[in-house]
Design an enzyme around this catalytic site. Structure first.
Site: not given
Ligand code: IPE
Ligand code: IPE
Ligand code: MG
Length: 613
Positions: A382, A399, A491
């Site tokens: 955020d 963004h 991962l």
């Protein structure tokens, strides 16, 4: 008409193609006689052992057929090695292992003394296929040598899908690389996998006699139990009313699974024709199974030639027209050691992945013993908007900067050996934002996926979120990355896109209700693990650490099921300012937490030593 055209003559290739224009001057199998013989053998085996499969491959342009024959013949050769009952199980497993090891050795050389592997390594190099995607399928052939028992359809399905999906995935990659992507939307993905369940069940019913002769019964106990006595009768190869009812039940299921109208919606007409024809041939095969009666226990039933011809003749005409619409890109032959086509874009099974680039400061990850590292970190990224506002920039610049932070944090997760990282990327509520901002976020995502910054790293990508609302090209890209990274074990990076926790729970409840209505589940007995098994990503582990940047202290509809016992970590920095050191700090903080899971500290220490202090 041969579909292994002469070495360098495009006209012959065009002539052999089902209406395919074929790329001019491009040889399909090169001028190496051993390689041409290898491909010819694969074609002959396909034709002799599975005429229906062969007929389907005839529906694709000639330039693509050698690759498909090689894949089919390799899958079959491996199955045959695992199945060869003249040898004891341990020896069969060893032969399968040796075949796989040889394949890994031969891949970089592009050649093999075994003709099927020769064709396979050539196909892999030429079409840049990542054969490590076959890992699950290959392991399974080895495991199968020990015999199989399935308690329920769920187990059976996992087994069948582990085997078929990787091979079909490679076939789809060949189409992708030829310029005809066989795209699947998220909402047709389950449909596709169910279609493959139907393929597998039809195969099992067809080969019932051979399997029974070897003492195998590849059907779940859940299905056999519905027809009491059927398992014992089958073991003795006795055609009884219970067996007849079981077979009728199973052919009905298989018919339902292979009838998937939605599957080809929006697909290029070439592959769509192949899939429709495949479904029609499977129906004909299931009719033959039904018609066989007791003979089913003696030999594999085959549909009459004229039945097959009735399906194939119009399909050939449709396919020729469909493929003529799109020029194909066919890579030239691959000559190892010569400056030929590019090396495989994906790492070969034996190659190692790259390490991520180090942090510019040179800082190294803290030394946290593996037992104390959380298994799963989920992040609410955020603060992008505020970051941009603080700089007088439009929100989308925030963004864009945030995408850089994602790369950084993924590098940090790899540096420290984290197993699961889940990123909240776009929520079901984020559609309420200005359409321009939504477009910018989705456009950025598209760009990141196309660029594929993690392609050389040991990162498996998964998408978690709602089907059907994202632009189809974005959903396709997500699926492509999921498919091509599926076999990676480093991962697991889960991107939550159009994700909402309530949506996830609602869909899970709907799936459970469907199972209950179908009689597979008693609502009175539904337990937490039943619920967990019906979640859209059923194998996602619980979140150990939930981290939110940007200063807000709320969970915003993120992973309600998985965070039930998560440790919470809120940091004031904005996401675009975040780097891998913030992740490492979060992990260090986590190691100081005391987790009890409702028990007293002493009892908890016994339950989860190494995590609870
Ligand atoms: C989070 O940043 C990213 C997305 C929700 C896509 P925000 O865009 O919510 O940033 P703030 O909270 O407005 O600063
Ligand atoms: C949560 O952030 C969603 C993502 C990070 C993708 P939001 O900024 O959308 O959440 P709220 O609106 O502050 O709860
Ligand atoms: Mg926000």
């Amino acid at each position: 008409m041969s579909d292994v055209p002469p070495a360098t003559t495009a006209p012959a290739e065009r002539e052999a193609a089902s209406g395919s224009p074929g790329p001019a001057g491009r040889p399909v199998t090169g001028d190496d006689p051993a390689l041409r013989a290898a491909y010819r053998l694969c074609r002959r085996r396909t034709k002799d052992q599975d005429p229906a499969e062969y007929a389907l491959i005839q529906l694709v342009p000639a330039a693509l057929r050698p690759a498909l024959h090689a894949l089919w013949a390799a899958a079959n050769a491996l199955d045959d090695l695992g199945d060869d009952r003249t040898a004891p199980a341990a020896e069969r497993a060893a032969r399968v292992a040796a075949w796989i090891a040889a394949l890994h050795r031969e891949l970089p050389t592009g050649a093999s003394p075994d003709p099927v592997r020769h064709a396979l390594v050539d196909t892999a190099n030429r079409w840049r296929l990542d054969l490590s995607e076959l890992r699950d399928a290959m392991t399974q052939v080895q495991d199968d040598t020990r015999g199989r028992h399935f308690a329920d359809w769920a187990q059976w399905r996992t087994w069948g899908r582990d085997n078929l999906l990787p091979w079909f995935g490679l076939v789809r990659t060949v189409f992708d690389r030829a310029g005809v992507p066989v795209a699947l939307r998220l909402d047709t993905r389950e449909t596709y996998e169910e279609f493959l369940d139907g393929v597998r069940l039809t195969d099992i019913l067809t080969d019932l006699a051979a399997d029974l002769a070897q003492g195998d019964l590849l059907l779940p106990a859940e299905a056999l139990d519905l027809h009491p006595g059927s398992a014992a009768d089958l073991a003795q190869r006795r055609w009884s009313p219970a067996v007849a009812a079981l077979i009728a039940h199973l052919t009905g299921l298989a018919r339902q699974w292979v009838t998937q109208e939605a599957l080809t919606r929006g697909m290029h007409p070439g592959p769509a024709t192949v899939l429709h024809t495949m479904a029609a041939l499977l129906h004909a095969q299931l009719d033959a199974v039904d018609a066989a009666g007791p003979a089913l226990l003696n030999s594999p039933p085959r549909p009459a030639l004229r039945t097959r011809a009735r399906v194939l003749a119009p399909a050939r005409a449709r396919a020729a027209l469909a493929w003529s619409l799109t020029p194909l890109t066919v890579p030239p032959p691959h000559h190892p050691g010569s400056p030929g086509p590019p090396a495989p874009a994906r790492p070969a099974p034996t190659s190692t992945f790259r390490r991520p680039p180090p942090h510019p400061s040179g800082e190294q990850p803290p030394a946290i013993p593996p037992g104390r590292l959380p298994a799963h970190v989920a992040v609410i990224m955020d603060g992008n908007g505020r970051w941009a506002q603080q700089r007088g920039l439009p929100r989308h610049e925030g963004h864009r900067a945030g995408a850089g932070a994602v790369r950084e944090v993924v590098h940090g997760a790899l540096d420290i050996g984290l197993r699961h990282l889940t990123l909240y990327t776009f929520s079901t509520e984020n559609w309420h934002r200005d359409p321009e901002e939504v477009d910018a976020i989705l456009g950025l995502l598209r760009g990141e996926l196309a660029e594929d910054p993690f392609r050389d790293l040991d990162v498996r990508l998964r998408w978690h979120g709602r089907a059907g609302r994202l632009p189809p090209d974005l959903a396709d890209l997500l699926h492509l990355r999921e498919r091509t990274t599926r076999a990676r074990t480093g991962l697991t990076l889960t991107m939550c896109i159009d994700y909402g926790g309530r949506d996830e729970l609602t869909r899970t409840a709907a799936a459970l209700a469907g199972r209950a209505r179908a009689g597979h589940l008693d609502p009175a007995l539904i337990a937490e693990d039943d619920f967990a098994r019906h979640l859209p990503l059923a194998d996602m582990p619980d979140v150990d650490l939930l981290w939110r940047t940007g200063g807000e202290q709320r969970v915003s509809n993120f992973l309600p099921w998985h965070t039930a016992y998560a440790e919470l970590h809120f940091t004031p920095g904005l996401w675009p300012d975040t780097d891998r050191r913030d992740l490492w700090q979060a992990l260090t903080t986590y190691t100081h937490r005391q987790r009890h899971h409702g028990a007293t500290p002493a009892a908890a220490a016994q339950l989860t030593p190494g995590v609870t202090k």
